[in-house]
Enzyme design. Structure first.
Site, short mmCIF file in Angstrom:
data_model
loop_
_atom_site.label_atom_id
_atom_site.label_comp_id
_atom_site.label_asym_id
_atom_site.label_seq_id
_atom_site.Cartn_x
_atom_site.Cartn_y
_atom_site.Cartn_z
N ARG A 22 1.01 78.29 -26.86
CA ARG A 22 0.62 77.74 -25.56
C ARG A 22 1.04 76.28 -25.37
O ARG A 22 0.95 75.74 -24.27
CB ARG A 22 -0.89 77.88 -25.35
CG ARG A 22 -1.24 79.26 -24.81
CD ARG A 22 -2.72 79.36 -24.53
NE ARG A 22 -3.49 79.50 -25.76
CZ ARG A 22 -4.80 79.25 -25.86
NH1 ARG A 22 -5.47 78.83 -24.81
NH2 ARG A 22 -5.42 79.42 -27.00
N TYR A 357 15.65 37.21 -27.17
CA TYR A 357 15.71 38.31 -28.12
C TYR A 357 15.87 37.72 -29.50
O TYR A 357 16.86 37.01 -29.77
CB TYR A 357 16.89 39.26 -27.81
CG TYR A 357 17.06 40.25 -28.93
CD1 TYR A 357 16.12 41.25 -29.15
CD2 TYR A 357 18.14 40.18 -29.82
CE1 TYR A 357 16.23 42.14 -30.21
CE2 TYR A 357 18.27 41.07 -30.87
CZ TYR A 357 17.31 42.05 -31.06
OH TYR A 357 17.42 42.92 -32.12
#
Ligand code: UD1
Ligand code: CA
Length: 453
Positions: A22, A357
């Site tokens: 399921r 960064y």
């Protein structure tokens, strides 16, 4: 767990052979995650808190991935394979060879019931000191197709009847089997299992039948009850989301009880292993991935994504910061908006306040990383490291092309592209000189305006 001393020795058997059709998934059901941890690992982790002598995971063939996922959290897990899914009783039997010399109690759990608490399991194990089989029961709002627990006037458990085998009268009983069962050493689980038959509506070997077999031998069986929410089994994606919501609720409560302020708790997502200190303020929309620790007196501002990162005391992170795995903030750091850190270590007091960064980088004590600084750590083939010393100042919009070392106290002029190591206390800049033409702008405008008339 403080009541550990009084627990009998035990082995845990975790059933996880089901396909979980399921879920509509290529992944075995028990590998779906709640709070970034596979359900089966929640169960092994919970069991391991009670120090079992063995933890055996029962799977169908070709499900080694289930064992490996559990071992990441609980390295001592053992594996047993159930060749065919002939029922819960048959599944427990599959663990027999892994438990060859085991004479003590056995606790049977399901891999798809991730919310069960160690306190409940401890209560069951304690009950095996007086009762041969202890079944964990619940009274769900909708008892649906759960097995029903038949209890006599003395409160003893007589039998478990599966929904499909039950008549209307039995179905009206609202005390249901959660599936979790503790069997004392004295009850000799594997002898009981040897007597199971599959003469029932499903044609399966039901673990639940060990209760009536035990009763026929004069053994004592009893029920411990817990809430439906704790015992919920996950069979579908919708139930997975429900389990996630319950678990997140617990994590948020726990963080707040330990002295964190969550301004909008329902917007903060934790992982099962997230650790948050005292006097931490978490603004809305913050996501904690796996392996994050946060020290004391930390402020995490709006909309941060943090994973695999260790944040020391007195830091301010965000708004809008991304901390990726391998990041450590030693303490007293500031990581501001639109800063991405990956394998970056910031020593005490180092700051990166805007638009940077920093990857594969070490930033020394009290250094300042100007807005827009980029560590160029990747040349398309390999990753390289940037090392910045203490008290350095990296001017805005600089590119530090790794591998490169910036010495203590060095200054990098704004807009520089640094490709060579910089000595301590040096000023390095790679900008072209600035030229100025007096009245050059004016002359330019005059020329343009003439063209238009
Ligand atoms: C079982 C109980 C039922 C209880 C319910 C609670 C039995 C016979 N019935 O029913 O009383 O109310 O759980 O959820 O035990 N599994 C295996 N191998 C098998 C069959 C099952 O490993 O051959 C595992 C499944 O992966 C699952 C668990 O055992 O984790 C339960 O199996 P499931 O088929 O869902 O049992 P239910 O029919 O729901
Ligand atoms: Ca089930």
């Amino acid at each position: 767990m403080n009541s550990l001393q009084s627990l009998p020795n035990f082995a845990a058997v975790i059933l996880a052979a089901g396909k979980g059709t399921r879920m509509k998934s290529d992944l075995p059901k028990v590998l779906h995650c709640v709070a970034n941890r596979p359900m089966v690992a929640h169960v092994t982790h919970t069991a391991s808190q009670l120090n079992p002598s063995h933890i055996v995971i029962v799977t169908a063939p070709q499900m080694e991935s289930v064992l490996h996922a559990a071992q990441r959290i609980t390295p001592t897990c053992l594996h047993a394979i159930q060749p065919q899914q002939l029922g819960t009783g048959d599944a427990v039997k599959a663990a027999q060879s892994a438990l060859k010399n085991h004479k003590d109690a056995t606790l049977v759990l399901y891999g798809d019931t991730p919310l069960i608490r160690p306190e409940t399991l401890a209560q069951m194990l304690q009950a095996t000191l007086h009762s041969d089989i202890v079944v964990l029961g619940m009274r769900p709002k909708d008892p649906a197709s759960y097995g029903r627990l038949i209890v006599n006037e003395a409160g003893e458990l007589e039998e478990i009847i599966e929904f499909k085998d039950a008549d209307e009268e039995i179905r009206a009983i609202n005390l249901c089997n959660s599936g979790v069962m503790a069997i004392s050493g004295k009850a000799k689980l594997f002898d009981l299992l040897a007597q199971l038959t599959n003469n029932n509506a499903n044609g399966e070997y039901y673990l639940t039948d060990v209760v009536s077999i035990a009763r026929s031998k004069g053994l004592h069986c009893s029920v411990v009850e817990a809430t439906e929410a704790e015992l919920m089994g996950v069979n579908s994606r919708a139930e997975l989301a429900q389990a996630e919501a319950i678990f997140q609720h617990h994590m948020r409560q726990h963080a707040m009880q330990n002295g964190a302020t969550l301004i909008a708790p329902e917007t903060v997502y934790f992982s099962a292993d997230t650790q948050i200190g005292r006097d931490v303020i978490i603004q809305p929309n913050v996501y904690f991935g796996e392996d994050v620790t946060v020290g004391n007196h930390v402020e995490i501002r709006m909309s941060c994504h943090i994973e695999g990162a260790h944040i020391g005391d007195d830091c301010i992170v965000g708004p809008f910061a991304r901390l990726r795995p391998g990041t450590t903030l030693a303490g007293d750091n500031k990581v501001g908006n639109f800063v991405e850190l990956k394998k970056a270590q910031l020593d005490m007091g180092a700051q990166a306040s805007h638009l940077s960064y920093l990857g594969d980088a070490f930033i020394g004590k009290d250094s300042n990383i100007g807005a827009g600084t980029i560590t160029c750590n990747y040349d398309g083939y390999h990753k390289f490291e940037t090392h910045i010393g203490a008290n350095a100042f990296i001017g805005s919009n600089s590119a530090l092309v790794a591998p490169v070392t910036i010495g203590d106290g060095a200054i990098i002029g704004a807009g520089s592209v640094i490709t060579k190591d910089v000595t301590p206390d040096a000023l390095a800049l790679t900008r072209a000189n600035q030229h100025e033409k007096i009245d050059g702008a004016k002359a330019f405008r005059i020329k343009k305006n003439q063209g238009n008339s």
